[in-house]
Design a protein around this motif. Structure first.
Motif, PDB file in Angstrom:
ATOM      1  N   TYR A   1       7.165   4.676   8.488  1.00 53.01           N
ATOM      2  CA  TYR A   1       6.748   3.306   8.788  1.00 53.01           C
ATOM      3  C   TYR A   1       6.829   2.501   7.492  1.00 53.01           C
ATOM      4  CZ  TYR A   1       4.645   5.513  12.917  1.00 53.01           C
ATOM      5  OH  TYR A   1       4.440   6.219  14.075  1.00 53.01           O
ATOM      6  N   ILE A   2       7.609   1.433   7.521  1.00 54.24           N
ATOM      7  CA  ILE A   2       7.808   0.623   6.317  1.00 54.24           C
ATOM      8  C   ILE A   2       7.694  -0.844   6.698  1.00 54.24           C
ATOM      9  CG2 ILE A   2       9.364   0.084   4.410  1.00 54.24           C
ATOM     10  CD1 ILE A   2      10.784   2.781   5.006  1.00 54.24           C
ATOM     11  N   GLY A   3       6.798  -1.571   6.024  1.00 54.28           N
ATOM     12  CA  GLY A   3       6.628  -2.999   6.298  1.00 54.28           C
ATOM     13  C   GLY A   3       5.206  -3.316   6.705  1.00 54.28           C
ATOM     14  N   ARG A   4       5.015  -4.452   7.333  1.00 56.87           N
ATOM     15  CA  ARG A   4       3.672  -4.846   7.772  1.00 56.87           C
ATOM     16  C   ARG A   4       3.313  -4.084   9.047  1.00 56.87           C
ATOM     17  NH1 ARG A   4       2.450  -9.297   4.662  1.00 56.87           N
ATOM     18  NH2 ARG A   4       4.241 -10.530   3.967  1.00 56.87           N
ATOM     19  N   PRO A   5       2.133  -3.437   9.097  1.00 53.96           N
ATOM     20  CA  PRO A   5       1.772  -2.660  10.283  1.00 53.96           C
ATOM     21  C   PRO A   5       1.509  -3.516  11.518  1.00 53.96           C
ATOM     22  CG  PRO A   5      -0.016  -2.674   8.698  1.00 53.96           C
ATOM     23  CD  PRO A   5       1.154  -3.285   8.014  1.00 53.96           C
ATOM     24  N   THR A   6       1.082  -4.765  11.306  1.00 54.75           N
ATOM     25  CA  THR A   6       0.978  -5.749  12.377  1.00 54.75           C
ATOM     26  C   THR A   6       1.417  -7.084  11.797  1.00 54.75           C
ATOM     27  OG1 THR A   6      -1.303  -6.477  11.920  1.00 54.75           O
ATOM     28  CG2 THR A   6      -1.032  -4.537  13.344  1.00 54.75           C
TER      29      THR A   6
ATOM     30  N   LEU B   1       0.858  -1.182   0.000  1.00 58.39           N
ATOM     31  CA  LEU B   1       0.000   0.000   0.000  1.00 58.39           C
ATOM     32  C   LEU B   1       0.896   1.234   0.000  1.00 58.39           C
ATOM     33  CD1 LEU B   1      -2.666  -1.138   2.633  1.00 58.39           C
ATOM     34  CD2 LEU B   1      -2.800  -1.289   0.138  1.00 58.39           C
ATOM     35  N   ALA B   2       1.211   1.715  -1.196  1.00 62.87           N
ATOM     36  CA  ALA B   2       2.092   2.879  -1.359  1.00 62.87           C
ATOM     37  C   ALA B   2       1.226   4.119  -1.563  1.00 62.87           C
ATOM     38  CB  ALA B   2       3.034   2.656  -2.538  1.00 62.87           C
ATOM     39  N   THR B   3       0.348   4.373  -0.600  1.00 61.41           N
ATOM     40  CA  THR B   3      -0.666   5.416  -0.743  1.00 61.41           C
ATOM     41  C   THR B   3      -0.549   6.512   0.301  1.00 61.41           C
ATOM     42  OG1 THR B   3      -2.186   4.088   0.586  1.00 61.41           O
ATOM     43  CG2 THR B   3      -2.316   3.835  -1.805  1.00 61.41           C
ATOM     44  N   HIS B   4       0.524   6.554   1.062  1.00 59.55           N
ATOM     45  CA  HIS B   4       0.749   7.538   2.116  1.00 59.55           C
ATOM     46  C   HIS B   4      -0.202   7.358   3.289  1.00 59.55           C
ATOM     47  CE1 HIS B   4       3.813   9.900   0.063  1.00 59.55           C
ATOM     48  NE2 HIS B   4       3.113   9.750  -1.035  1.00 59.55           N
ATOM     49  N   ALA B   5      -1.499   7.212   3.027  1.00 58.25           N
ATOM     50  CA  ALA B   5      -2.473   6.982   4.088  1.00 58.25           C
ATOM     51  C   ALA B   5      -3.149   5.647   3.818  1.00 58.25           C
ATOM     52  CB  ALA B   5      -3.499   8.100   4.131  1.00 58.25           C
TER      53      ALA B   5
ATOM     54  N   VAL C   1       3.038  -1.522   4.263  1.00 60.82           N
ATOM     55  CA  VAL C   1       2.738  -0.104   4.128  1.00 60.82           C
ATOM     56  C   VAL C   1       4.048   0.661   3.944  1.00 60.82           C
ATOM     57  CG1 VAL C   1       0.644  -0.273   5.528  1.00 60.82           C
ATOM     58  CG2 VAL C   1       2.812   0.351   6.620  1.00 60.82           C
ATOM     59  N   ALA C   2       3.916   1.862   3.406  1.00 57.46           N
ATOM     60  CA  ALA C   2       5.066   2.755   3.240  1.00 57.46           C
ATOM     61  C   ALA C   2       4.526   4.167   3.409  1.00 57.46           C
ATOM     62  CB  ALA C   2       5.701   2.579   1.859  1.00 57.46           C
ATOM     63  N   THR C   3       4.761   4.771   4.570  1.00 62.51           N
ATOM     64  CA  THR C   3       4.149   6.059   4.859  1.00 62.51           C
ATOM     65  C   THR C   3       4.946   6.778   5.938  1.00 62.51           C
ATOM     66  OG1 THR C   3       2.062   7.150   5.411  1.00 62.51           O
ATOM     67  CG2 THR C   3       2.578   5.134   6.620  1.00 62.51           C
ATOM     68  N   GLY C   4       4.523   8.014   6.244  1.00 54.19           N
ATOM     69  CA  GLY C   4       5.187   8.791   7.276  1.00 54.19           C
ATOM     70  C   GLY C   4       6.512   9.368   6.842  1.00 54.19           C
ATOM     71  N   PHE C   5       6.629   9.734   5.552  1.00 50.91           N
ATOM     72  CA  PHE C   5       7.907  10.225   5.019  1.00 50.91           C
ATOM     73  C   PHE C   5       8.213  11.661   5.444  1.00 50.91           C
ATOM     74  CE2 PHE C   5       6.814   7.395   1.141  1.00 50.91           C
ATOM     75  CZ  PHE C   5       7.178   6.258   1.849  1.00 50.91           C
ATOM     76  N   GLY C   6       7.216  12.386   5.973  1.00 57.76           N
ATOM     77  CA  GLY C   6       7.437  13.783   6.322  1.00 57.76           C
ATOM     78  C   GLY C   6       7.863  14.581   5.107  1.00 57.76           C
TER      79      GLY C   6
ATOM     80  N   SER D   1       0.075  23.071  -3.398  1.00 60.87           N
ATOM     81  CA  SER D   1       0.382  22.480  -2.098  1.00 60.87           C
ATOM     82  C   SER D   1       0.364  20.966  -2.234  1.00 60.87           C
ATOM     83  CB  SER D   1      -0.599  22.949  -1.021  1.00 60.87           C
ATOM     84  OG  SER D   1      -1.908  22.475  -1.255  1.00 60.87           O
ATOM     85  N   ALA D   2       0.934  20.308  -1.230  1.00 55.48           N
ATOM     86  CA  ALA D   2       1.074  18.857  -1.274  1.00 55.48           C
ATOM     87  C   ALA D   2       0.708  18.266   0.077  1.00 55.48           C
ATOM     88  CB  ALA D   2       2.513  18.471  -1.632  1.00 55.48           C
ATOM     89  N   GLN D   3       0.362  16.991   0.058  1.00 55.00           N
ATOM     90  CA  GLN D   3       0.055  16.274   1.284  1.00 55.00           C
ATOM     91  C   GLN D   3       1.344  15.682   1.858  1.00 55.00           C
ATOM     92  OE1 GLN D   3      -2.954  16.553   2.395  1.00 55.00           O
ATOM     93  NE2 GLN D   3      -3.825  14.690   3.227  1.00 55.00           N
ATOM     94  N   VAL D   4       1.624  16.003   3.107  1.00 51.72           N
ATOM     95  CA  VAL D   4       2.802  15.484   3.803  1.00 51.72           C
ATOM     96  C   VAL D   4       2.317  14.650   4.975  1.00 51.72           C
ATOM     97  CG1 VAL D   4       4.850  16.104   5.133  1.00 51.72           C
ATOM     98  CG2 VAL D   4       4.225  17.448   3.117  1.00 51.72           C
ATOM     99  N   VAL D   5       2.820  13.429   5.093  1.00 51.29           N
ATOM    100  CA  VAL D   5       2.381  12.528   6.155  1.00 51.29           C
ATOM    101  C   VAL D   5       3.486  12.403   7.194  1.00 51.29           C
ATOM    102  CG1 VAL D   5       1.450  10.256   6.720  1.00 51.29           C
ATOM    103  CG2 VAL D   5       0.966  11.282   4.487  1.00 51.29           C
ATOM    104  N   GLU D   6       3.147  12.730   8.432  1.00 49.94           N
ATOM    105  CA  GLU D   6       4.105  12.682   9.530  1.00 49.94           C
ATOM    106  C   GLU D   6       3.853  11.449  10.398  1.00 49.94           C
ATOM    107  OE1 GLU D   6       6.558  14.690   9.857  1.00 49.94           O
ATOM    108  OE2 GLU D   6       6.029  16.475   8.686  1.00 49.94           O
TER     109      GLU D   6
END
Length: 506
Positions: free
Chosen positions: A342-347, A228-232, A354-359, A330-335
């Motif tokens: 966060y990279i990998g399986r969330p649980t 899921l390379a969707t930021h959210a 997942v791949a998100t929280g790149f700031g 403007s752009a969406q930034v995920v903190e």
């Protein structure tokens, strides 16, 4: 007050149109399904396809049309979370962040070589600076911590007129054109037999021995593994408490000569500056633009002076650098909670990575995410994966921001119940205005577009039921709870929502 300053398309999309890819029309079985066709998803698709995996990329809009095309594309190991802070947590962590950022930068350099015009990739130094000379001691400490982490840095003069005192110069950073880069990688991935699909919005996962991805318009994709390379990512709701969505503003205008460097200040919210050479006009002449970003705030929350005020402050900052902006977006930034992705399986039980929280380090960390996930899927464990694991939650560093960032959700729901609807009528809305109105007992998000046409959709976000707010600069409906964004007709622009706002009549 004048009319709201309307956003333009980003500087990277001003050239020739990007290639188009087909919409998926029939069921498909693959080894790996990638949801999201931005820099992270396309990089992963290329790496996996060239390793012999059968891959499908499912993009809800167009390849590279989301955060990637709105990026300012700083390729840097000068990450948002300072090395002094990383070192205070763990010296090994600081070294791992520096080394992994450098590894990602080197992969970008190699992949850019196969893109037309090298995708604008150029090696330049990067400067961390302050407008307050009183921060020189803090910058000296940052330089020392970065050096201990392995970075090649020095403290010295910053070649920017607004800098005061010494700054930290990071050697060997880089810049590129993110749209040219993603398009180049996409074409190469397709040649490696990856399936790339546009206008193919994934709305759900059905888990079993293999994962079935449900698309908005019908077909299903079955895969052994999912990224899921969707930021959210639309994973379990509990994961959403670990990330926060922010809007970051960018302006660009012509200048006489390039900066030949990246710049990041220490303000809060901070600003980031670079230049870019663009070819255009009938004669194909080259022009140099200054690109300035900053003024970050939580998505759906109104900054001082509204979004107009945010753009006004960006324009004022640019003028201090000798630039009169003509483009703005403007752009969406995920903190994340601790400033690292966060990279990998969330649980352990989740079927997807997942791949998100790149700031503010999306180009570098997005590439790193593709490297880590692909290493896992190909059986080649990445040496830095442990530090970015999506399952992590360190009480000392994560609990305070968790409480701070997630207080908005219950408070916003309460505010929505107590008021939240404008007393105005649809007939009162002028061109470019939007409001949440009460229509037959329901809250409806109504906007009159620039041509005077009315658009009406449900005002309730399809993620967890908060009321959306109108963003006049970008003509969107933004959710203040978890950052989902929708266009005037309700289509999803940014998750975690994956269902559109239903249309309504007024």
């Amino acid at each position: 007050m004048g009319a709201p300053m309307q956003a333009t398309s980003p500087i990277w999309t001003q050239a020739a149109p990007a290639p188009r890819y087909a919409r998926i029309t029939s069921d498909l079985e693959v080894d790996v399904a990638i949801v999201g066709g931005g820099l992270t998803g396309i990089t992963a698709a290329l790496l996996l396809a060239e390793a012999g995996k059968k891959v499908a990329v499912l993009e809800g809009r167009r390849i590279g049309s989301g955060v990637s095309e709105r990026s300012t594309a700083h390729v840097t190991e000068a990450v948002d979370t300072r090395y002094t802070e990383l070192e205070s947590r763990d010296a090994d962590l600081a070294r791992a962040v520096r080394e992994s950022s450098r590894a990602a930068s080197e992969l970008i350099a190699r992949l850019a070589q196969a893109c037309e015009g090298n995708a604008g990739f150029r090696r330049v130094p990067g400067y961390l600076f302050s407008e307050d000379p009183g921060e020189t001691d803090a910058l000296r400490s940052e330089a020392a911590a970065a050096r201990r982490a392995g970075a090649t840095v020095e403290l010295g003069e910053v070649p920017l007129p607004i800098a005061r005192g010494a700054g930290v110069r990071f050697e060997g950073q880089a810049e590129l054109d993110p749209v040219a880069y993603v398009n180049g990688l996409a074409q190469r991935a397709q040649r490696a037999s990856a399936h790339l699909f546009e206008e193919s919005l994934v709305v759900g996962l059905d888990c079993g021995d293999r994962v079935r991805l449900e698309l908005e318009h019908g077909p299903r994709v079955t895969a052994t593994e999912v990224l899921l390379a969707t930021h959210a990512p639309f994973t379990k709701a509990t994961f959403q408490t670990k990330i926060s969505q922010y809007r970051s503003y960018v302006v660009a205008g012509l200048v006489a000569k390039p900066l030949d460097a990246l710049f990041f200040d220490t303000a809060d919210p901070y600003h980031y500056v670079r230049s870019a050479r663009r070819t255009g006009g009938n004669a194909g002449s080259e022009a140099t633009y200054l690109i300035v970003g900053g003024e970050d705030h939580k998505t759906g929350h109104v900054p001082e002076g509204g979004t107009q005020g945010a753009f006004d402050r960006m324009v004022a900052y640019s003028r201090r650098l000798g630039c009169e902006p003509e483009l703005r977006w403007s752009a969406q930034v995920v903190e994340s909670l601790d400033g690292l992705p966060y990279i990998g399986r969330p649980t352990e039980a989740e079927p997807a990575h997942v791949a998100t929280g790149f700031g503010g380090n999306g180009t570098t960390f997005g590439t790193l995410a593709a490297m880590i996930v692909c290493g896992d899927l190909l059986g080649n464990a990445n040496p830095y994966a442990h530090w970015y694991r999506a399952t992590r939650f360190e009480t000392a560093t994560s609990l305070p921001p968790l409480l701070k960032e997630n207080v908005d959700f219950p408070l916003q729901l309460l505010r929505d119940r107590l008021h939240g609807a404008s007393p105005r009528s649809a007939a009162e809305l002028r061109a470019g205005e939007g409001a949440v109105l009460q229509v037959d007992g329901e809250k409806v998000a109504v906007c009159r577009d620039a041509e005077g046409l009315l658009h009406a959709v449900s005002a309730i976000c399809t993620h967890l039921g908060c009321q959306v707010a109108f963003n006049p600069s970008e003509q969107t409906w933004d959710c203040p709870c978890h950052g989902s964004r929708f266009d005037l007709d309700g289509a999803v622009l940014d998750g975690p929502a994956n269902q559109r706002l239903a249309k309504r009549l007024v």
